[in-house]
Design a protein around this motif. Structure first.
Motif, PDB file in Angstrom:
ATOM      1  N   THR A   1      21.571  -1.323  16.886  1.00 18.38           N
ATOM      2  CA  THR A   1      22.283  -1.989  15.797  1.00 18.38           C
ATOM      3  C   THR A   1      22.067  -1.344  14.435  1.00 18.38           C
ATOM      4  O   THR A   1      22.583  -1.835  13.428  1.00 18.38           O
ATOM      5  N   GLY A   2      21.296  -0.270  14.363  1.00 20.05           N
ATOM      6  CA  GLY A   2      21.183   0.481  13.125  1.00 20.05           C
ATOM      7  C   GLY A   2      20.330  -0.187  12.064  1.00 20.05           C
ATOM      8  O   GLY A   2      19.337  -0.853  12.367  1.00 20.05           O
ATOM      9  N   ALA A   3      20.730  -0.033  10.805  1.00 20.51           N
ATOM     10  CA  ALA A   3      19.923  -0.499   9.686  1.00 20.51           C
ATOM     11  C   ALA A   3      20.824  -0.874   8.525  1.00 20.51           C
ATOM     12  O   ALA A   3      22.029  -0.608   8.533  1.00 20.51           O
ATOM     13  N   TYR A   4      20.238  -1.508   7.531  1.00 25.48           N
ATOM     14  CA  TYR A   4      20.952  -1.814   6.294  1.00 25.48           C
ATOM     15  C   TYR A   4      20.056  -1.434   5.122  1.00 25.48           C
ATOM     16  O   TYR A   4      18.852  -1.196   5.290  1.00 25.48           O
ATOM     17  N   GLU A   5      20.631  -1.382   3.923  1.00 28.25           N
ATOM     18  CA  GLU A   5      19.903  -0.829   2.780  1.00 28.25           C
ATOM     19  C   GLU A   5      18.899  -1.798   2.169  1.00 28.25           C
ATOM     20  O   GLU A   5      19.125  -3.004   2.118  1.00 28.25           O
ATOM     21  N   ARG A   6      17.801  -1.230   1.702  1.00 23.92           N
ATOM     22  CA  ARG A   6      16.803  -1.997   0.963  1.00 23.92           C
ATOM     23  C   ARG A   6      17.131  -1.900  -0.526  1.00 23.92           C
ATOM     24  O   ARG A   6      17.316  -0.822  -1.063  1.00 23.92           O
ATOM     25  N   GLN A   7      17.168  -3.056  -1.188  1.00 23.13           N
ATOM     26  CA  GLN A   7      17.472  -3.114  -2.610  1.00 23.13           C
ATOM     27  C   GLN A   7      16.282  -3.682  -3.384  1.00 23.13           C
ATOM     28  O   GLN A   7      15.703  -4.691  -2.981  1.00 23.13           O
ATOM     29  N   LEU A   8      15.923  -3.043  -4.468  1.00 20.71           N
ATOM     30  CA  LEU A   8      14.925  -3.545  -5.402  1.00 20.71           C
ATOM     31  C   LEU A   8      15.661  -3.871  -6.699  1.00 20.71           C
ATOM     32  O   LEU A   8      16.233  -2.980  -7.330  1.00 20.71           O
ATOM     33  N   PRO A   9      15.691  -5.138  -7.107  1.00 20.38           N
ATOM     34  CA  PRO A   9      16.499  -5.522  -8.267  1.00 20.38           C
ATOM     35  C   PRO A   9      15.965  -4.972  -9.582  1.00 20.38           C
ATOM     36  O   PRO A   9      14.790  -4.595  -9.695  1.00 20.38           O
ATOM     37  N   PHE A  10      16.839  -4.946 -10.561  1.00 20.74           N
ATOM     38  CA  PHE A  10      16.478  -4.563 -11.926  1.00 20.74           C
ATOM     39  C   PHE A  10      17.458  -5.278 -12.855  1.00 20.74           C
ATOM     40  O   PHE A  10      18.540  -5.708 -12.419  1.00 20.74           O
ATOM     41  N   PRO A  11      17.126  -5.456 -14.121  1.00 21.46           N
ATOM     42  CA  PRO A  11      18.042  -6.127 -15.046  1.00 21.46           C
ATOM     43  C   PRO A  11      19.410  -5.445 -15.062  1.00 21.46           C
ATOM     44  O   PRO A  11      19.505  -4.221 -15.216  1.00 21.46           O
ATOM     45  N   GLY A  12      20.450  -6.229 -14.840  1.00 20.93           N
ATOM     46  CA  GLY A  12      21.808  -5.687 -14.847  1.00 20.93           C
ATOM     47  C   GLY A  12      22.323  -5.237 -13.503  1.00 20.93           C
ATOM     48  O   GLY A  12      23.458  -4.764 -13.406  1.00 20.93           O
ATOM     49  N   TRP A  13      21.547  -5.398 -12.436  1.00 14.35           N
ATOM     50  CA  TRP A  13      21.980  -4.875 -11.125  1.00 14.35           C
ATOM     51  C   TRP A  13      23.136  -5.671 -10.525  1.00 14.35           C
ATOM     52  O   TRP A  13      23.748  -5.221  -9.552  1.00 14.35           O
ATOM     53  N   THR A  14      23.455  -6.837 -11.094  1.00 12.10           N
ATOM     54  CA  THR A  14      24.579  -7.629 -10.595  1.00 12.10           C
ATOM     55  C   THR A  14      25.890  -7.306 -11.305  1.00 12.10           C
ATOM     56  O   THR A  14      26.916  -7.904 -10.995  1.00 12.10           O
ATOM     57  N   LEU A  15      25.885  -6.369 -12.249  1.00 13.63           N
ATOM     58  CA  LEU A  15      27.108  -6.001 -12.954  1.00 13.63           C
ATOM     59  C   LEU A  15      28.106  -5.324 -12.020  1.00 13.63           C
ATOM     60  O   LEU A  15      27.712  -4.548 -11.128  1.00 13.63           O
ATOM     61  N   PRO A  16      29.400  -5.583 -12.202  1.00 13.64           N
ATOM     62  CA  PRO A  16      30.408  -4.801 -11.474  1.00 13.64           C
ATOM     63  C   PRO A  16      30.232  -3.316 -11.762  1.00 13.64           C
ATOM     64  O   PRO A  16      29.976  -2.919 -12.910  1.00 13.64           O
ATOM     65  N   GLY A  17      30.330  -2.515 -10.724  1.00 13.56           N
ATOM     66  CA  GLY A  17      30.108  -1.080 -10.868  1.00 13.56           C
ATOM     67  C   GLY A  17      28.769  -0.634 -10.346  1.00 13.56           C
ATOM     68  O   GLY A  17      28.549   0.557 -10.134  1.00 13.56           O
ATOM     69  N   VAL A  18      27.845  -1.593 -10.119  1.00 14.46           N
ATOM     70  CA  VAL A  18      26.567  -1.273  -9.490  1.00 14.46           C
ATOM     71  C   VAL A  18      26.724  -1.531  -7.999  1.00 14.46           C
ATOM     72  O   VAL A  18      26.963  -2.669  -7.576  1.00 14.46           O
ATOM     73  N   VAL A  19      26.631  -0.497  -7.187  1.00 10.51           N
ATOM     74  CA  VAL A  19      26.793  -0.594  -5.740  1.00 10.51           C
ATOM     75  C   VAL A  19      25.582   0.041  -5.061  1.00 10.51           C
ATOM     76  O   VAL A  19      24.756   0.684  -5.715  1.00 10.51           O
ATOM     77  N   THR A  20      25.465  -0.148  -3.773  1.00  7.34           N
ATOM     78  CA  THR A  20      24.391   0.516  -3.043  1.00  7.34           C
ATOM     79  C   THR A  20      24.776   1.978  -2.817  1.00  7.34           C
ATOM     80  O   THR A  20      25.959   2.346  -2.851  1.00  7.34           O
ATOM     81  N   ALA A  21      23.775   2.807  -2.572  1.00  7.56           N
ATOM     82  CA  ALA A  21      24.047   4.224  -2.308  1.00  7.56           C
ATOM     83  C   ALA A  21      24.890   4.376  -1.042  1.00  7.56           C
ATOM     84  O   ALA A  21      25.842   5.163  -1.011  1.00  7.56           O
ATOM     85  N   GLY A  22      24.540   3.606  -0.019  1.00  4.57           N
ATOM     86  CA  GLY A  22      25.330   3.639   1.205  1.00  4.57           C
ATOM     87  C   GLY A  22      26.712   3.059   0.997  1.00  4.57           C
ATOM     88  O   GLY A  22      27.690   3.500   1.616  1.00  4.57           O
TER      89      GLY A  22
END
Length: 460
Positions: free
Chosen positions: A127-148
């Motif tokens: 079933t593979g994997a999914y990305e690990r995210q570490l939050p930071f101020p502003g990470w919920t803004l539109p335009g912030v996406v995961t690398a994958g």
């Protein structure tokens, strides 16, 4: 190639869950060895997250230009088309029942409108994997996406998340993502890597045993050099700026524990950020049944397997990222190895050596990019940790410091962090770190994906 169960009265010899590199290799190998095999996958087409490719309607003339190792994928799909494998697309397995014969329950269709039960004597989890995210101020803004996510937009939709994209986080996925974005015409002002790559120096023998990985890295580096991309090591995006969408980021140097060094902050203008800190094995189907796990070098939880890739549960095997993240080459080798063991066929020594070399490189890579404990210093009290439920850092710290929570589950009950649509996949690692928990536990839930109540009511 069959696309639906041909005889529901007899169980399959093998059910493979996941049609990424490991699942494809396992299914075609098992079928070629004479097993009656079914391949179940949530996607409409084979390839998984790694081999995402544009829908035929988009008319992509050269999809191979967006992928590394495309020839391996086309070889696997060619074998799949010529095989007797029953390939069930848009079948999302949400739970499994153990027994002499395994019963896999799946939702069917893009809207999960249908249901199916598939029986098999053995199961291989890929079933593979999914990305690990570490939050930071502003990470919920539109335009912030995961690398994958940025790669998925490009590979599957032929679109870019922006025109000027900062790539940040930690791990080899960053170089691959940045290389793809540059090749597609994006401007990448910087790749911001929290690690320093010095960890690879401790494994020179492992590096020498995997020359293809070195060649791959050199290829990405050459693309970034041509694109005038700056690599900022031991650094992190500590804040994203903007109102309606991201307009820039603040980057700071990090010390050895990943704490921001005061006075090193610098702003970079951009209209998108692609950020990720490695991958997490997706193993809920197995851990809910009690399968044993191990902690990898980058503090992620993977399934414990033996040399034949058997899990601790009788009749259940695992291959690829479920055993620890290591890339497509390793996944393909493990898929073939597991299929041979299940079929009772000999495992060529060369295949086992290839798998061992790739797995050793995966361990070296995981250790080199392990997140440092000081990353929480770039958080502010109002920074959302859980995006789904909009739970800020202050609420999590209140649960720990004032209400006595000592583990992620208690924090979840007190704050709702992890109760949203993603079920903690995005915020889980951050909540665990902020809770002060020193024991990382495997993710376990009775349902691995949303399931219509009607499916539960009729037992399917």
């Amino acid at each position: 190639m069959p696309t639906s169960p041909s005889d529901t009265s007899a169980p399959y010899d093998l059910a493979v869950i996941g049609a990424g590199p490991a699942g494809l290799a396992a299914a075609v190998t098992a079928a070629e060895l004479g097993l009656r095999c079914v391949l179940l996958d949530a996607g409409p087409r084979p390839g998984g997250q790694y081999y995402r490719h544009p829908a035929p309607g988009l008319g992509a003339a050269h999809p191979e230009r967006l992928h590394h190792g495309w020839s391996a994928f086309t070889g696997l799909t060619g074998r799949l088309a010529a095989s007797t494998v029953t390939h069930l697309t848009e079948h999302h397995v949400w739970t499994a029942e153990r027994g002499e014969v395994w019963r896999l329950h799946a939702t069917v269709g893009a809207g999960a409108t249908g249901s199916a039960v598939v029986e098999a004597k053995a199961v291989l989890l890929a079933t593979g994997a999914y990305e690990r995210q570490l939050p930071f101020p502003g990470w919920t803004l539109p335009g912030v996406v995961t690398a994958g996510g940025a790669q998925a937009m490009l590979k599957a939709g032929l679109v870019l998340p922006g025109r000027r994209i900062v790539v940040a986080g930690s791990g080899p996925l960053l170089l691959a993502a940045a290389s793809s974005l540059v090749s597609a015409g994006a401007s990448v002002p910087a790749v911001v890597e929290a690690g320093n790559y010095l960890g690879y120096a401790r494994g020179l023998g492992t590096l020498a045993a995997n020359p293809a990985k070195l060649v791959e890295g050199v290829g990405h580096g050459a693309t970034l050099l041509r694109g005038k991309v700056r690599l900022r090591r031991s650094s992190a995006v500590v804040e994203a700026h903007g109102t309606d969408r991201v307009t820039g980021v603040t980057v700071a140097r990090l010390d050895a524990e990943w704490r921001p060094v005061p006075g090193t902050e610098r702003r970079i203008d951009c209209d998108a950020v692609a950020v990720g800190h490695g991958l997490l094995p997706q193993i809920e189907l197995a851990t809910e049944l009690g399968a044993e796990t191990v902690l990898t070098a980058d503090q992620t939880v993977a399934l414990k397997v033996d040399e034949g890739l058997r899990t601790s549960l009788s009749g259940l095997w695992a291959a690829g990222e479920t055993c620890g993240v290591g890339g497509a080459d390793l996944a393909i080798a493990e898929g073939e190895l597991a299929a041979r063991v299940i079929a009772g066929a000999p495992v060529p020594a060369a295949l086992r050596r290839r798998r061992d070399r790739r797995r050793a490189f995966a361990a070296l890579m995981a250790a080199a990019h392990r997140p440092g404990p000081g990353w929480t210093d770039w958080l502010r009290p109002d920074t959302d940790v859980c995006r789904c439920e909009e739970v800020p850092v202050a609420a999590v710290r209140e649960a720990v410091e004032e209400l006595g929570a000592t583990d992620p589950r208690t924090v979840k009950l007190l704050t709702r962090a992890g109760m949203g649509w993603c079920q903690g996949r995005m915020c889980g690692p951050a909540v665990a770190c902020l809770s002060g928990s020193t024991e990382l536990r495997p993710d376990s839930r009775p349902l691995s994906c949303p399931v219509p109540l009607a499916h539960l009511a009729d037992g399917s």
